[in-house]
Design an enzyme around this catalytic site. Structure first.
Site, PDB file in Angstrom:
ATOM      1  N   ASN A   8       0.870  -1.178   0.000  1.00  0.00           N
ATOM      2  CA  ASN A   8       0.000   0.000   0.000  1.00  0.00           C
ATOM      3  C   ASN A   8       0.907   1.229   0.000  1.00  0.00           C
ATOM      4  O   ASN A   8       1.531   1.539   1.012  1.00  0.00           O
ATOM      5  CB  ASN A   8      -0.894  -0.030   1.249  1.00  0.00           C
ATOM      6  CG  ASN A   8      -1.720   1.237   1.388  1.00  0.00           C
ATOM      7  OD1 ASN A   8      -1.758   2.071   0.489  1.00  0.00           O
ATOM      8  ND2 ASN A   8      -2.387   1.382   2.523  1.00  0.00           N
ATOM      9  N   LYS A  10       0.104   4.292  -0.243  1.00  0.00           N
ATOM     10  CA  LYS A  10      -0.505   5.487   0.371  1.00  0.00           C
ATOM     11  C   LYS A  10      -0.264   6.709  -0.528  1.00  0.00           C
ATOM     12  O   LYS A  10      -0.293   6.569  -1.738  1.00  0.00           O
ATOM     13  CB  LYS A  10       0.036   5.669   1.797  1.00  0.00           C
ATOM     14  CG  LYS A  10      -0.133   4.381   2.618  1.00  0.00           C
ATOM     15  CD  LYS A  10       0.125   4.539   4.085  1.00  0.00           C
ATOM     16  CE  LYS A  10      -0.104   3.195   4.783  1.00  0.00           C
ATOM     17  NZ  LYS A  10       0.046   3.265   6.224  1.00  0.00           N
ATOM     18  N   HIS A  94      -9.449   1.373   5.069  1.00  0.00           N
ATOM     19  CA  HIS A  94      -8.155   1.518   5.753  1.00  0.00           C
ATOM     20  C   HIS A  94      -8.325   2.453   6.962  1.00  0.00           C
ATOM     21  O   HIS A  94      -9.107   3.399   6.908  1.00  0.00           O
ATOM     22  CB  HIS A  94      -7.116   2.080   4.784  1.00  0.00           C
ATOM     23  CG  HIS A  94      -5.729   2.003   5.320  1.00  0.00           C
ATOM     24  ND1 HIS A  94      -5.244   2.925   6.227  1.00  0.00           N
ATOM     25  CD2 HIS A  94      -4.744   1.087   5.146  1.00  0.00           C
ATOM     26  CE1 HIS A  94      -4.002   2.587   6.558  1.00  0.00           C
ATOM     27  NE2 HIS A  94      -3.682   1.470   5.916  1.00  0.00           N
ATOM     28  N   GLU A  96      -6.637   4.796   8.003  1.00  0.00           N
ATOM     29  CA  GLU A  96      -6.412   6.217   7.693  1.00  0.00           C
ATOM     30  C   GLU A  96      -7.651   6.847   7.051  1.00  0.00           C
ATOM     31  O   GLU A  96      -7.871   8.043   7.173  1.00  0.00           O
ATOM     32  CB  GLU A  96      -5.168   6.359   6.796  1.00  0.00           C
ATOM     33  CG  GLU A  96      -3.898   6.136   7.611  1.00  0.00           C
ATOM     34  CD  GLU A  96      -2.750   5.495   6.849  1.00  0.00           C
ATOM     35  OE1 GLU A  96      -2.766   5.478   5.610  1.00  0.00           O
ATOM     36  OE2 GLU A  96      -1.829   4.977   7.522  1.00  0.00           O
ATOM     37  N   GLU A 166      -5.264  -4.842  10.611  1.00  0.00           N
ATOM     38  CA  GLU A 166      -4.231  -3.827  10.803  1.00  0.00           C
ATOM     39  C   GLU A 166      -4.493  -3.104  12.123  1.00  0.00           C
ATOM     40  O   GLU A 166      -5.279  -2.148  12.154  1.00  0.00           O
ATOM     41  CB  GLU A 166      -4.262  -2.806   9.660  1.00  0.00           C
ATOM     42  CG  GLU A 166      -3.971  -3.391   8.293  1.00  0.00           C
ATOM     43  CD  GLU A 166      -3.406  -2.335   7.338  1.00  0.00           C
ATOM     44  OE1 GLU A 166      -2.301  -2.551   6.845  1.00  0.00           O
ATOM     45  OE2 GLU A 166      -4.058  -1.301   7.119  1.00  0.00           O
ATOM     46  N   GLY A 172       2.639   2.304  10.874  1.00  0.00           N
ATOM     47  CA  GLY A 172       3.598   3.407  10.756  1.00  0.00           C
ATOM     48  C   GLY A 172       4.320   3.735  12.049  1.00  0.00           C
ATOM     49  O   GLY A 172       4.961   4.774  12.153  1.00  0.00           O
ATOM     50  N   SER A 212       3.565  -2.113  10.310  1.00  0.00           N
ATOM     51  CA  SER A 212       5.021  -2.181  10.500  1.00  0.00           C
ATOM     52  C   SER A 212       5.633  -3.511  10.070  1.00  0.00           C
ATOM     53  O   SER A 212       6.586  -3.990  10.690  1.00  0.00           O
ATOM     54  CB  SER A 212       5.394  -1.845  11.949  1.00  0.00           C
ATOM     55  OG  SER A 212       4.988  -0.518  12.265  1.00  0.00           O
TER      56      SER A 212
HETATM   57  P1  13P Z   1       3.135   0.457   7.713  1.00  0.00           P
HETATM   58  O1  13P Z   1       3.638  -0.830   7.098  1.00  0.00           O
HETATM   59  O2  13P Z   1       3.879   1.663   7.218  1.00  0.00           O
HETATM   60  O3  13P Z   1       3.033   0.358   9.191  1.00  0.00           O
HETATM   61  O4  13P Z   1       1.633   0.659   7.159  1.00  0.00           O
HETATM   62  C1  13P Z   1       0.745  -0.393   7.246  1.00  0.00           C
HETATM   63  C2  13P Z   1      -0.452  -0.068   6.481  1.00  0.00           C
HETATM   64  O5  13P Z   1      -1.209   0.816   6.836  1.00  0.00           O
HETATM   65  C3  13P Z   1      -0.708  -0.821   5.247  1.00  0.00           C
HETATM   66  O6  13P Z   1      -1.993  -0.581   4.762  1.00  0.00           O
END
Ligand code: 13P
Length: 248
Positions: A8, A10, A94, A96, A166, A172, A212
């Site tokens: 992903n 982003k 997601h 976010e 997740e 992150g 992560s």
């Molecule tokens: P990270 O791998 O940067 O923690 O992000 C995970 C994520 O949100 C994947 O959709």
């Protein structure tokens, strides 16, 4: 069951950067048998990346979709448009998107149906926040997100979906869930699906972990029984680290 490793991206990478990454991936990545690889660039790069991936085994995903097929919805993109752009998958719900634009479980459920109606395979993201985990509410939150997210999904369609667990506190932050913590929730998710859709379908559903994930922790995560892949954020932006994750 094929394991699924999805990157992903982003809101990172220009069209040119995304296209070059995809070209290099096609040229250099040897995908081990039994693994499916998906990348999810931002909307502007989808067509260029689709062209770069054409003829390869690597698949394309979008990061969001609207719940209506078409209409006066400025700034939105429909499932049909994503199929037309070359997507096979779409990430829905997601954390976010739950946090920033404030997407609700109800909206997420409608997006899922819109995707399935066009033959776009949804990757439904669920997961608890740190506060929810500390309150002991993880399983309640997960149950609610699954029940609402999959509310109207027919038995025949569930196999096309993927669930991504997740935990919000692991995204992150560099704080991965331990393989045991992730497995506990994955097993719970599979049981919840079994209750709703039966044992056979639950056994075939891919439940992937995100938060992560990197080349150092993927092996242990993937050795857990109910972890069927990974949704990778930061570590998917670099070709060496993403390739190492695919080859865990
Ligand atoms: P990270 O791998 O940067 O923690 O992000 C995970 C994520 O949100 C994947 O959709």
């Amino acid at each position: 069951m094929q394991s699924l490793i999805a990157g992903n991206w982003k809101m990172f990478k220009t069209v040119r950067e995304a296209e070059l990454f995809a070209r290099r991936l096609v040229a250099e990545l040897d995908i081990p048998p039994g693994r499916e690889v998906v990348i999810a660039p931002a909307f502007p790069a989808l067509c260029a990346v689709a062209a770069a991936l054409r003829g390869s085994a690597i698949k394309l995903a979008a990061q969001n979709v609207h719940d209506q097929a078409q209409g006066a919805f400025t700034g939105e993109v429909s499932a049909g448009m994503l199929i037309d752009a070359g997507c096979e998958y779409v990430i829905i719900g997601h954390s976010e998107r739950r946090t920033f634009p404030g997407e609700t479980d109800d909206l997420i459920g409608r997006k899922l149906l819109a995707a399935l109606a066009q033959g776009l395979r949804p990757i439904l993201c669920i997961g608890e926040t740190l506060a929810e985990r500390e309150q002991g509410a993880t399983f309640t939150v997960i149950t609610g997100q699954i029940k609402e997210g999959l509310k109207n999904v027919a038995l025949g369609d569930i196999g096309d979906a993927v669930i991504a667990y997740e935990p919000v506190w692991a995204i992150g932050t560099g704080k991965t869930a331990t393989p045991e913590q992730a497995q506990e929730v994955h097993a719970f998710i599979r049981n919840t699906i079994e209750d709703a859709y039966g044992k056979e379908l639950a056994g075939k559903l891919r439940i992937i972990y995100g938060g992560s994930v990197n080349s150092g922790n993927i092996g242990k995560l993937m050795s857990e029984k109910d972890i069927n892949g990974a949704l990778v954020g930061g570590a998917s932006l670099d070709i060496e680290s993403f390739s190492a994750i695919v080859k865990y």
